[in-house]
Design an enzyme around this catalytic site. Structure first.
Site, PDB file in Angstrom:
ATOM      1  N   ASP A  12       0.983  -1.259   0.005  1.00  0.00           N
ATOM      2  CA  ASP A  12      -0.111  -0.081   0.064  1.00  0.00           C
ATOM      3  C   ASP A  12       0.896   1.223  -0.128  1.00  0.00           C
ATOM      4  OD1 ASP A  12      -2.342   1.571   0.405  1.00  0.00           O
ATOM      5  OD2 ASP A  12      -2.018   1.710   2.145  1.00  0.00           O
ATOM      6  N   TYR A  44      -0.996   8.582  -2.773  1.00  0.00           N
ATOM      7  CA  TYR A  44      -1.143   8.475  -3.990  1.00  0.00           C
ATOM      8  C   TYR A  44      -2.327   9.044  -4.683  1.00  0.00           C
ATOM      9  CZ  TYR A  44       1.998   4.028  -4.235  1.00  0.00           C
ATOM     10  OH  TYR A  44       3.000   3.359  -4.038  1.00  0.00           O
ATOM     11  N   GLY A  45      -3.338   9.172  -3.830  1.00  0.00           N
ATOM     12  CA  GLY A  45      -4.489   9.788  -4.313  1.00  0.00           C
ATOM     13  C   GLY A  45      -4.689  11.084  -5.271  1.00  0.00           C
ATOM     14  N   CYS A  76      -4.549  -1.549  -2.009  1.00  0.00           N
ATOM     15  CA  CYS A  76      -4.663  -0.154  -2.030  1.00  0.00           C
ATOM     16  C   CYS A  76      -5.470   0.088  -3.414  1.00  0.00           C
ATOM     17  CB  CYS A  76      -3.350   0.415  -2.380  1.00  0.00           C
ATOM     18  SG  CYS A  76      -3.330   2.233  -2.982  1.00  0.00           S
ATOM     19  N   ASN A  77      -6.794   0.706  -3.149  1.00  0.00           N
ATOM     20  CA  ASN A  77      -7.750   0.775  -4.486  1.00  0.00           C
ATOM     21  C   ASN A  77      -7.022   1.766  -5.483  1.00  0.00           C
ATOM     22  OD1 ASN A  77     -10.711  -0.086  -3.463  1.00  0.00           O
ATOM     23  ND2 ASN A  77      -9.489   0.246  -1.775  1.00  0.00           N
ATOM     24  N   CYS A 190     -11.071   2.908  -0.163  1.00  0.00           N
ATOM     25  CA  CYS A 190      -9.709   3.153   0.072  1.00  0.00           C
ATOM     26  C   CYS A 190      -9.236   2.348   1.318  1.00  0.00           C
ATOM     27  CB  CYS A 190      -9.639   4.749   0.267  1.00  0.00           C
ATOM     28  SG  CYS A 190      -7.917   4.910   0.993  1.00  0.00           S
ATOM     29  N   THR A 191      -8.208   1.695   1.255  1.00  0.00           N
ATOM     30  CA  THR A 191      -8.051   1.044   2.210  1.00  0.00           C
ATOM     31  C   THR A 191      -7.599   1.595   3.641  1.00  0.00           C
ATOM     32  OG1 THR A 191      -5.624   0.669   1.427  1.00  0.00           O
ATOM     33  CG2 THR A 191      -7.241  -1.196   1.042  1.00  0.00           C
ATOM     34  N   HIS A 192      -7.463   3.016   3.548  1.00  0.00           N
ATOM     35  CA  HIS A 192      -7.119   3.690   4.684  1.00  0.00           C
ATOM     36  C   HIS A 192      -8.480   3.929   5.392  1.00  0.00           C
ATOM     37  CE1 HIS A 192      -3.355   4.858   3.148  1.00  0.00           C
ATOM     38  NE2 HIS A 192      -3.089   5.149   4.162  1.00  0.00           N
TER      39      HIS A 192
HETATM   40  N1  DGL Z   1      -5.008   3.207   0.620  1.00  0.00           N
HETATM   41  C1  DGL Z   1      -5.066   3.864  -0.610  1.00  0.00           C
HETATM   42  C2  DGL Z   1      -6.284   3.305  -1.217  1.00  0.00           C
HETATM   43  O1  DGL Z   1      -6.800   2.241  -0.989  1.00  0.00           O
HETATM   44  C3  DGL Z   1      -4.656   5.216  -1.019  1.00  0.00           C
HETATM   45  C4  DGL Z   1      -4.209   6.441  -0.137  1.00  0.00           C
HETATM   46  C5  DGL Z   1      -3.183   7.339  -0.888  1.00  0.00           C
HETATM   47  O2  DGL Z   1      -2.336   7.143  -0.832  1.00  0.00           O
HETATM   48  O3  DGL Z   1      -3.904   8.311  -1.231  1.00  0.00           O
HETATM   49  O4  DGL Z   1      -6.754   3.850  -2.263  1.00  0.00           O
END
Ligand code: DGL
Length: 265
Positions: A12, A44-45, A76-77, A190-192
């Protein structure tokens, strides 16, 4: 034959994949695991598709060579909806992605109005359009990007207090849409976000169900390694990119998830 000590690699941008880890561990208690957090690339988003694809493909290529995992789970989505197909094209190891749980949400929503909360990058993907077209015919799917929740989840796992008000504020873009009053289900894409489940449950109230993909992902991982032998050659470990110091609170959190050793990648 697969090397019994070959790990499953959970990847992730940050701590988000920890929302999937317990279900994977419950399904495969003997499987050696490595958790990789790309802290140097977080978040990442807010990045472009090209940046995310290059970063994820490059990193997973190097990790795969160095760590020889038996399977990679992109927990991570954002990375999955953008780079899953590319990663599968270039790596020989089986890859499990994280797909927004639109199908179950569309199925279980009684009002027919459900929401999807993700990162900016995730919610604009054609992958999400395709899932909506395929599984949500006749339903209303409201989208909202809540990058603040990524920051809040990272803060929470670093021991900081996260207020329900801040979480609720980050979700108003969903609830205040015209059809938002009929919302009865929200996909945590989003996995967060499941790391803030308690705060989100309070923010949305008891009439809104929160759905994530952890169970389905763990089932898929377990199916792909079925019949393989597992033997840990040491404790599970965490890998992080970048040189930012790792606060003690984060180390304590990782330890509570079974990762006492944190190495730089
Ligand atoms: N955990 C990530 C997801 O599932 C993204 C978080 C990020 O890096 O913006 O999308």
């Amino acid at each position: 034959m697969t090397n019994p000590s070959a790990p499953i690699l959970l990847f992730d941008s940050g701590v988000g994949g920890l929302s999937i880890l317990p279900t994977v561990r419950a399904a495969l208690p003997d499987a050696p695991l490595i958790y990789a957090a790309d802290f140097a690339g977080l978040p990442y988003g807010t990045k472009s598709e090209a940046e995310i694809a290059a970063r994820v493909c490059g990193l997973l290529g190097r990790m795969s060579e160095r760590l020889q995992p038996r399977l990679i789970c992109i927990a991570c989505n954002t990375a999955s909806t953008i780079a899953l197909a590319m990663v599968r094209d270039v790596l020989e190891v089986p890859i499990v992605g994280t797909v927004p749980a639109i199908k179950p949400a569309a199925k279980t929503s009684k009002t027919g109005v459900f929401g999807i909360l993700g990162t900016e990058a995730t919610i604009r993907q054609s992958y999400v359009d395709d899932l909506e077209r395929e599984h949500a015919v006749g339903k209303t799917m409201l989208r909202h990007a809540a990058p603040e929740l990524v920051t809040l989840a990272e803060a929470k796992l670093r021991g900081q207090t996260v207020s329900v008000d801040d979480v609720a504020e980050a979700c108003t873009g969903l609830t205040l849409q015209p059809e938002g009053r009929d919302l009865d289900t929200v996909v945590l894409a989003c996995t967060h976000f499941p790391l803030l489940r308690d705060e989100l449950a309070q923010a949305f109230g008891e009439n809104v169900a929160l759905i994530d993909g952890a169970e389905g992902i763990a089932r898929r991982v377990a199916a792909l390694v079925e019949g393989q032998e597992f033997a840990r050659s040491g404790p599970d470990r965490m890998l992080v990119t970048g040189d930012d110091p790792l606060p003690d609170e984060l180390r304590a959190t990782m330890s509570s998830y079974g990762f006492d050793q944190i190495d730089r990648f």
